[in-house]
Write a protein that holds these residues in place. Structure first.
Motif, PDB file in Angstrom:
ATOM      1  N   LEU A  51      13.030 -34.613 -30.051  1.00 60.45           N
ATOM      2  CA  LEU A  51      14.352 -35.012 -29.711  1.00 60.45           C
ATOM      3  C   LEU A  51      14.512 -36.683 -30.212  1.00 60.45           C
ATOM      4  CD1 LEU A  51      14.895 -33.603 -26.046  1.00 60.45           C
ATOM      5  CD2 LEU A  51      15.434 -32.823 -28.370  1.00 60.45           C
ATOM      6  N   CYS A  52      13.631 -37.074 -30.777  1.00 56.58           N
ATOM      7  CA  CYS A  52      13.592 -38.579 -31.150  1.00 56.58           C
ATOM      8  C   CYS A  52      13.632 -38.814 -32.788  1.00 56.58           C
ATOM      9  CB  CYS A  52      12.556 -39.581 -30.589  1.00 56.58           C
ATOM     10  SG  CYS A  52      12.895 -39.684 -28.724  1.00 56.58           S
ATOM     11  N   ARG A  53      13.351 -37.704 -33.508  1.00 61.94           N
ATOM     12  CA  ARG A  53      13.170 -37.736 -34.935  1.00 61.94           C
ATOM     13  C   ARG A  53      14.601 -38.044 -35.556  1.00 61.94           C
ATOM     14  NH1 ARG A  53      10.324 -32.141 -35.118  1.00 61.94           N
ATOM     15  NH2 ARG A  53       8.218 -32.830 -34.167  1.00 61.94           N
ATOM     16  N   VAL A  71      14.705 -21.565 -29.042  1.00 61.53           N
ATOM     17  CA  VAL A  71      15.496 -22.050 -30.078  1.00 61.53           C
ATOM     18  C   VAL A  71      14.925 -22.949 -30.947  1.00 61.53           C
ATOM     19  CG1 VAL A  71      17.707 -21.751 -28.738  1.00 61.53           C
ATOM     20  CG2 VAL A  71      16.800 -23.817 -28.610  1.00 61.53           C
ATOM     21  N   ASP A  72      15.422 -23.138 -32.189  1.00 61.91           N
ATOM     22  CA  ASP A  72      14.802 -24.126 -32.968  1.00 61.91           C
ATOM     23  C   ASP A  72      14.944 -25.355 -32.559  1.00 61.91           C
ATOM     24  OD1 ASP A  72      14.395 -26.063 -35.388  1.00 61.91           O
ATOM     25  OD2 ASP A  72      14.880 -24.306 -36.733  1.00 61.91           O
ATOM     26  N   GLU A  73      13.971 -26.263 -32.679  1.00 61.84           N
ATOM     27  CA  GLU A  73      13.899 -27.587 -32.136  1.00 61.84           C
ATOM     28  C   GLU A  73      14.888 -28.435 -32.815  1.00 61.84           C
ATOM     29  OE1 GLU A  73      10.181 -29.579 -34.457  1.00 61.84           O
ATOM     30  OE2 GLU A  73       9.713 -29.042 -32.540  1.00 61.84           O
ATOM     31  N   ALA A  74      15.189 -28.106 -34.004  1.00 60.22           N
ATOM     32  CA  ALA A  74      16.133 -29.070 -34.793  1.00 60.22           C
ATOM     33  C   ALA A  74      17.585 -28.790 -34.351  1.00 60.22           C
ATOM     34  CB  ALA A  74      16.204 -28.464 -36.337  1.00 60.22           C
ATOM     35  N   GLU A  75      17.750 -27.666 -33.520  1.00 60.23           N
ATOM     36  CA  GLU A  75      19.121 -27.252 -32.859  1.00 60.23           C
ATOM     37  C   GLU A  75      19.333 -28.227 -31.776  1.00 60.23           C
ATOM     38  OE1 GLU A  75      20.228 -22.910 -34.361  1.00 60.23           O
ATOM     39  OE2 GLU A  75      19.222 -23.305 -32.356  1.00 60.23           O
ATOM     40  N   VAL A  76      18.163 -28.293 -31.068  1.00 60.77           N
ATOM     41  CA  VAL A  76      18.215 -29.107 -29.704  1.00 60.77           C
ATOM     42  C   VAL A  76      18.453 -30.747 -30.091  1.00 60.77           C
ATOM     43  CG1 VAL A  76      16.944 -29.882 -27.764  1.00 60.77           C
ATOM     44  CG2 VAL A  76      16.758 -27.359 -28.398  1.00 60.77           C
ATOM     45  N   ALA A  77      17.396 -30.893 -31.028  1.00 63.98           N
ATOM     46  CA  ALA A  77      17.788 -32.507 -31.598  1.00 63.98           C
ATOM     47  C   ALA A  77      19.053 -32.732 -31.835  1.00 63.98           C
ATOM     48  CB  ALA A  77      16.599 -32.803 -32.714  1.00 63.98           C
ATOM     49  N   GLN A  78      19.764 -31.915 -32.744  1.00 63.65           N
ATOM     50  CA  GLN A  78      20.856 -32.368 -33.368  1.00 63.65           C
ATOM     51  C   GLN A  78      22.059 -32.358 -32.233  1.00 63.65           C
ATOM     52  OE1 GLN A  78      22.022 -32.977 -35.967  1.00 63.65           O
ATOM     53  NE2 GLN A  78      24.347 -32.751 -36.140  1.00 63.65           N
ATOM     54  N   LEU A  79      21.902 -31.477 -31.106  1.00 60.11           N
ATOM     55  CA  LEU A  79      22.795 -31.408 -30.129  1.00 60.11           C
ATOM     56  C   LEU A  79      22.853 -33.049 -29.317  1.00 60.11           C
ATOM     57  CD1 LEU A  79      25.070 -30.487 -28.084  1.00 60.11           C
ATOM     58  CD2 LEU A  79      23.037 -29.329 -27.068  1.00 60.11           C
ATOM     59  N   HIS A  80      21.828 -33.255 -29.011  1.00 61.48           N
ATOM     60  CA  HIS A  80      21.375 -34.414 -28.399  1.00 61.48           C
ATOM     61  C   HIS A  80      21.770 -35.650 -29.187  1.00 61.48           C
ATOM     62  CE1 HIS A  80      19.573 -33.247 -24.475  1.00 61.48           C
ATOM     63  NE2 HIS A  80      19.411 -31.974 -25.296  1.00 61.48           N
ATOM     64  N   CYS A 109       9.359 -45.261 -26.081  1.00 58.51           N
ATOM     65  CA  CYS A 109      10.031 -44.391 -27.005  1.00 58.51           C
ATOM     66  C   CYS A 109       9.857 -44.501 -28.196  1.00 58.51           C
ATOM     67  CB  CYS A 109      11.323 -44.433 -26.180  1.00 58.51           C
ATOM     68  SG  CYS A 109      12.501 -42.920 -26.757  1.00 58.51           S
ATOM     69  N   GLU A 110       9.970 -43.191 -28.930  1.00 64.20           N
ATOM     70  CA  GLU A 110       9.627 -43.166 -30.322  1.00 64.20           C
ATOM     71  C   GLU A 110      11.353 -43.727 -30.958  1.00 64.20           C
ATOM     72  OE1 GLU A 110       6.180 -40.048 -30.893  1.00 64.20           O
ATOM     73  OE2 GLU A 110       8.180 -39.268 -31.409  1.00 64.20           O
ATOM     74  N   ALA A 111      12.128 -43.396 -30.280  1.00 61.56           N
ATOM     75  CA  ALA A 111      13.486 -43.871 -30.704  1.00 61.56           C
ATOM     76  C   ALA A 111      13.716 -45.301 -30.926  1.00 61.56           C
ATOM     77  CB  ALA A 111      14.761 -43.108 -29.875  1.00 61.56           C
TER      78      ALA A 111
END
Length: 197
Positions: free
Chosen positions: A146-148, A51-60, A183-185
């Motif tokens: 996931l931290c962007r 899946v698009d990493e942007a979707e995973v990032a958005q969910l998290h 952590c980048e976040a």
């Protein structure tokens, strides 16, 4: 990482969250959260491929926004453990698991890190993964998808921590603990995980 796999992550980062949430939010609450992330379709028909990493990032991101960092972290940890269990059941061949369990922990860790590094594109997406064996083992993800766009006063990579920890506890040493030291976040230049036993 090849051009074909850049920016894509395995579906476990979505499907395992979908498995964890109903016990916390109920079916309706889970649907509402996935809809808020724009991923209601993935809840109705779970993705089977990358899946698009942007979707995973958005969910998290939505998990943290709606549940708060502590509860979102617990959800991500549970999803990470389920991801590791899935990998143990379906992706890591039984003979390989048997061999790793028979080896001294330091050697088993080195071999497992090599395998993880070869498959890092499946969980790091367009980020850059590096691993160093030793005591401790050190794993890093540069430009972690996931931290962007995430700002947190605590490390935010609970999903990765739990996945790594469970795999290493089963295949390397039962006392392995994973700590995210950077952590980048949180504003650090890299997400860094130490694996100790």
């Amino acid at each position: 990482m090849t051009a074909a796999t850049a920016g894509r992550i395995g579906p476990n980062a979505i499907t395992r969250v979908a498995e964890v949430l109903p016990a916390l939010l109920g079916e309706a609450g889970t649907r509402a959260l996935f809809d808020a992330a724009g991923l209601g379709g993935h809840l109705r028909q779970p993705p089977e491929g990358m899946v698009d990493e942007a979707e995973v990032a958005q969910l998290h991101r939505v998990l943290r926004q709606q549940l708060g960092p502590a509860v979102a972290g617990q959800v991500a940890r549970s999803a990470g453990m389920r991801t590791a269990n899935y990998l143990l059941a379906r992706r890591i061949p039984r003979p390989v698991q048997w061999l790793l369990k028979c080896l001294p922990a330091v050697l088993a860790a080195r071999l497992l890190l090599q395998a993880i590094s070869r498959h890092a594109w499946t969980f790091a997406g367009s980020g850059r993964f590096q691993a160093r064996a030793g005591r401790p083992c050190v794993l890093t993800i540069h430009d972690n998808p996931l931290c962007r766009g995430v700002a947190s006063n605590r490390p935010a990579c609970d999903f990765y921590c739990a996945t790594f920890e469970r795999l290493f506890q089963v295949l390397v040493h039962p006392a392995v603990q994973v700590v995210e030291t950077h952590c980048e976040a949180r504003g650090d230049p890299v997400c860094r995980f130490e694996l100790r036993w």
